[in-house]
Motif scaffolding. Structure first.
Motif, PDB file in Angstrom:
ATOM      1  N   ARG A 151      23.751 112.956  33.338  1.00  0.00           N
ATOM      2  CA  ARG A 151      23.760 113.317  31.924  1.00  0.00           C
ATOM      3  C   ARG A 151      25.149 113.182  31.322  1.00  0.00           C
ATOM      4  O   ARG A 151      25.301 112.756  30.176  1.00  0.00           O
ATOM      5  N   PHE A 152      26.151 113.549  32.086  1.00  0.00           N
ATOM      6  CA  PHE A 152      27.522 113.404  31.611  1.00  0.00           C
ATOM      7  C   PHE A 152      27.833 111.941  31.320  1.00  0.00           C
ATOM      8  O   PHE A 152      28.397 111.609  30.271  1.00  0.00           O
ATOM      9  N   GLU A 153      27.472 111.067  32.245  1.00  0.00           N
ATOM     10  CA  GLU A 153      27.757 109.648  32.074  1.00  0.00           C
ATOM     11  C   GLU A 153      26.974 109.040  30.917  1.00  0.00           C
ATOM     12  O   GLU A 153      27.417 108.059  30.305  1.00  0.00           O
ATOM     13  N   GLU A 154      25.830 109.625  30.605  1.00  0.00           N
ATOM     14  CA  GLU A 154      25.030 109.145  29.481  1.00  0.00           C
ATOM     15  C   GLU A 154      25.522 109.687  28.142  1.00  0.00           C
ATOM     16  O   GLU A 154      25.010 109.316  27.083  1.00  0.00           O
ATOM     17  N   GLY A 155      26.516 110.564  28.183  1.00  0.00           N
ATOM     18  CA  GLY A 155      27.022 111.163  26.965  1.00  0.00           C
ATOM     19  C   GLY A 155      26.225 112.348  26.475  1.00  0.00           C
ATOM     20  O   GLY A 155      26.438 112.837  25.359  1.00  0.00           O
ATOM     21  N   ASP A 156      25.318 112.843  27.305  1.00  0.00           N
ATOM     22  CA  ASP A 156      24.492 113.990  26.950  1.00  0.00           C
ATOM     23  C   ASP A 156      25.214 115.271  27.367  1.00  0.00           C
ATOM     24  O   ASP A 156      24.872 115.908  28.367  1.00  0.00           O
ATOM     25  N   THR A 157      26.202 115.643  26.576  1.00  0.00           N
ATOM     26  CA  THR A 157      27.019 116.804  26.929  1.00  0.00           C
ATOM     27  C   THR A 157      26.198 118.084  26.972  1.00  0.00           C
ATOM     28  O   THR A 157      26.354 118.911  27.884  1.00  0.00           O
ATOM     29  N   ALA A 158      25.315 118.260  26.008  1.00  0.00           N
ATOM     30  CA  ALA A 158      24.497 119.468  25.968  1.00  0.00           C
ATOM     31  C   ALA A 158      23.615 119.571  27.210  1.00  0.00           C
ATOM     32  O   ALA A 158      23.489 120.639  27.819  1.00  0.00           O
ATOM     33  N   GLY A 159      23.002 118.451  27.599  1.00  0.00           N
ATOM     34  CA  GLY A 159      22.162 118.448  28.790  1.00  0.00           C
ATOM     35  C   GLY A 159      22.972 118.688  30.050  1.00  0.00           C
ATOM     36  O   GLY A 159      22.512 119.383  30.967  1.00  0.00           O
TER      37      GLY A 159
END
Length: 219
Positions: A151-159
């Motif tokens: 999720r971090f690598e996908e830019g999904d900070t909230a997730g």
């Protein structure tokens, strides 16, 4: 004026440390270097493998009291120990952001739970905690938060932060929880469990600025 050079392996750290500076250390000067390739190399070839590139990068950036930077703060836990070893060559303190957090953790209790999203961070964090504990007996249990790094690598900070908070909330058999990576800090406010949760950015920045001031004040 206190000036500190920060090295990150992700650009997400820049606004985090700028916000901490504005809130807790107004007037301090921060310069940010971002080098994601260092973490990529450390994960594949080991943290020690980044030493030559890291030293060259910091030297090129002007790390040193004569350039106005009294210290370097490295915010990547995976390469923290390697970074610290470069201090004699650079002539200024090189601090790993998670050392003050580790010192606080071993003071908080003997049962320490470590959460990380990247496996390469677990061993360096365990070694740091053991070093800070010294002769004090501590039990260190490490947990890799499944699915968080993707999720971090996908830019999904909230997730990403939600995954970390969920994992921290599930820990019940510890005196303190350590969030091993600086990027996890935002999860501390989301945890619903009763075990204290420690993160590294705020105490790490305070230590880095103190070291920079001490260096520049030295005769």
């Amino acid at each position: 004026m206190t000036a500190l050079l920060l090295l990150h392996t992700s650009p997400v750290h820049v606004p985090v440390f700028d916000a901490l500076r504005d809130r807790n250390h107004p007037g301090a000067v921060l310069r940010h270097l971002v080098a994601p390739e260092l973490l990529d190399r450390a994960r594949t070839a080991g943290p020690e493998s980044v030493a030559p590139a890291l030293r060259a990068l910091l030297a090129e950036a002007g790390a040193g009291a004569e350039a106005g930077f009294g210290a370097v703060l490295v915010t990547c836990s995976t390469i923290g120990a390697t970074a610290e070893s470069l201090a004699p060559a650079l002539g200024v303190p090189v601090l790993r952001v998670d050392r003050p957090m580790a010192a606080a953790a071993v003071r908080a209790g003997t049962r320490i739970a470590v959460l990380a999203a990247v496996e390469s961070t677990l061993a360096p964090t365990r070694e740091l905690l053991a070093e800070e504990a010294g002769e004090r007996p501590v039990s260190i249990r490490t947990h890799l938060v499944a699915g968080a790094w993707e999720r971090f690598e996908e830019g999904d900070t909230a997730g990403y932060l939600a995954r970390v908070a969920e994992a921290a909330g599930a820990v019940t058999d510890a005196d303190v929880i350590v969030l091993a990576q600086a990027s996890m800090a935002g999860a501390a406010d989301l945890v619903t469990g009763t075990v204290p949760v420690l993160s590294s950015p705020a105490p790490g920045l305070a230590a880095g600025l103190a070291a920079s001031l001490a260096t520049r004040s030295a005769p």
